[in-house]
Design an enzyme around this catalytic site. Structure first.
Site, PDB file in Angstrom:
ATOM      1  N   TYR A  22       0.867  -1.183   0.000  1.00  0.00           N
ATOM      2  CA  TYR A  22       0.000   0.000   0.000  1.00  0.00           C
ATOM      3  C   TYR A  22       0.899   1.227   0.000  1.00  0.00           C
ATOM      4  O   TYR A  22       1.523   1.570   1.004  1.00  0.00           O
ATOM      5  CB  TYR A  22      -0.915  -0.030   1.220  1.00  0.00           C
ATOM      6  CG  TYR A  22      -1.927   1.096   1.311  1.00  0.00           C
ATOM      7  CD1 TYR A  22      -2.161   1.973   0.258  1.00  0.00           C
ATOM      8  CD2 TYR A  22      -2.662   1.272   2.471  1.00  0.00           C
ATOM      9  CE1 TYR A  22      -3.108   2.986   0.350  1.00  0.00           C
ATOM     10  CE2 TYR A  22      -3.604   2.280   2.589  1.00  0.00           C
ATOM     11  CZ  TYR A  22      -3.810   3.136   1.527  1.00  0.00           C
ATOM     12  OH  TYR A  22      -4.735   4.145   1.636  1.00  0.00           O
ATOM     13  N   LYS A  54      -1.525  -1.465  -3.905  1.00  0.00           N
ATOM     14  CA  LYS A  54      -2.604  -0.483  -3.838  1.00  0.00           C
ATOM     15  C   LYS A  54      -1.971   0.890  -4.010  1.00  0.00           C
ATOM     16  O   LYS A  54      -1.177   1.322  -3.174  1.00  0.00           O
ATOM     17  CB  LYS A  54      -3.355  -0.575  -2.508  1.00  0.00           C
ATOM     18  CG  LYS A  54      -4.456   0.473  -2.357  1.00  0.00           C
ATOM     19  CD  LYS A  54      -5.093   0.439  -0.978  1.00  0.00           C
ATOM     20  CE  LYS A  54      -6.103   1.588  -0.829  1.00  0.00           C
ATOM     21  NZ  LYS A  54      -6.678   1.639   0.541  1.00  0.00           N
TER      22      LYS A  54
END
Length: 299
Positions: free
Chosen positions: A142, A170
């Site tokens: 992320y 992400k």
């Protein structure tokens, strides 16, 4: 049993970063979490991220995190990927959370870039590698430098992609050029972590979304994705433009704050926020209603 995945879509395509429902007195609402998870999957999500920032992970205990994973897996784990947030700025603590999530039945891990302590790139590589080594679960990185203070550079992403369990990213970096190079060179499955950039990231090869607005417009996100995948770029652009008021309205303040307000307006489980987060004012709630209505959301 986890839903089917592919190297291109290891966690599904349309995932919502789910809020954590609390009771009126601020306790964890596991029944509400199961009902909300079922609603989100029914609406078109094939994955849910729990214990992320939108799930108020900074203010939930380790025990609550494990309970939440277990409850959501029990509710929807046979028909949606359940990805557990396990990232902190402490590698040892992150490993503990990752192992607890695996024991609770999670299908994958979301691991955010360590925040505040701003490690160098080699520190990032060792951090993510240590967490990926600690369980048998696939990992989604992320990358959100606006919150963490440090970005995962492309060279680091390429090296991390060599790990057999680091399979996705992400992307909340807001840099389409960097995303293009990282996708091309790493081969990681790419997920938009910035709703306003869902369509642009699809256009350069993203597999899907980890969304906040998926709480209220999951069918539209699914339609946008399918239109783009089928080659109907005009339809995809039309859906994107129709959702602009929703994207704007849901991020006038922190996404979890507006999301819990929107869910409450729809009669869905959400409950209060834990300090230091606070709810919307009456004026802000009216603005949210106007934004959502402009985007076609029924309240």
């Amino acid at each position: 049993m986890a839903p089917t995945s592919t190297p291109q879509t290891p966690f599904g395509r349309v995932l919502t970063a789910m809020v954590t429902p609390f009771t009126a007195d601020g306790a964890l609402d596991l029944d509400g979490a199961q009902r909300l998870a079922a609603h989100l999957v029914d609406a078109g999500n094939d994955g849910l991220v729990v214990n992320g920032t939108t799930g108020e992970s900074p203010t939930t205990s380790d025990a609550e995190k494990a309970q939440l994973v277990r409850a959501v897996v029990e509710a929807v784990g046979d028909r949606a990927h359940v990805v557990a947030g396990a990232g902190t700025n402490d590698t040892r603590h992150s490993i503990e959370l990752a192992r607890a999530a695996e024991q609770a039945g999670a299908h994958g891990l979301l691991v955010v870039t360590p925040y505040y302590n701003k490690p160098p790139q080699e520190g990032l590589r060792r951090h993510f590698t240590a967490i990926a080594d600690a369980t048998g679960l696939p990992v989604m990185l992320y990358d959100i430098p606006g919150r963490s203070g440090v970005a995962i550079e492309t060279e680091t992403m390429v090296r991390l992609a060599e790990h057999p369990r680091i399979v996705a990213n992400k992307d909340a970096k807001g840099d389409l050029a960097a995303a293009s190079w990282a996708m091309a060179r790493s081969g990681l499955a790419w997920y938009s972590g910035d709703d306003m950039l869902n369509l642009p990231l699809l256009s350069i090869g993203a597999a899907g979304f980890v969304s906040v607005v998926g709480h209220v417009v999951a069918p539209e996100l699914r339609a946008l994705l399918e239109a783009h995948r089928s080659g109907d770029v005009d339809k995809a652009a039309e859906i994107h433009r129709r959702l602009l008021p929703v994207y704007t309205g849901m991020f006038r303040t922190q996404g979890v704050i507006t999301t819990k307000a929107a869910l409450a307006l729809q009669g869905l489980p959400a409950g209060p926020l834990r300090l230091p987060l606070i709810g919307l004012t009456d004026e802000e709630t009216e603005q949210l209603k106007s934004d959502l209505a402009a985007g076609g959301v029924q309240l």
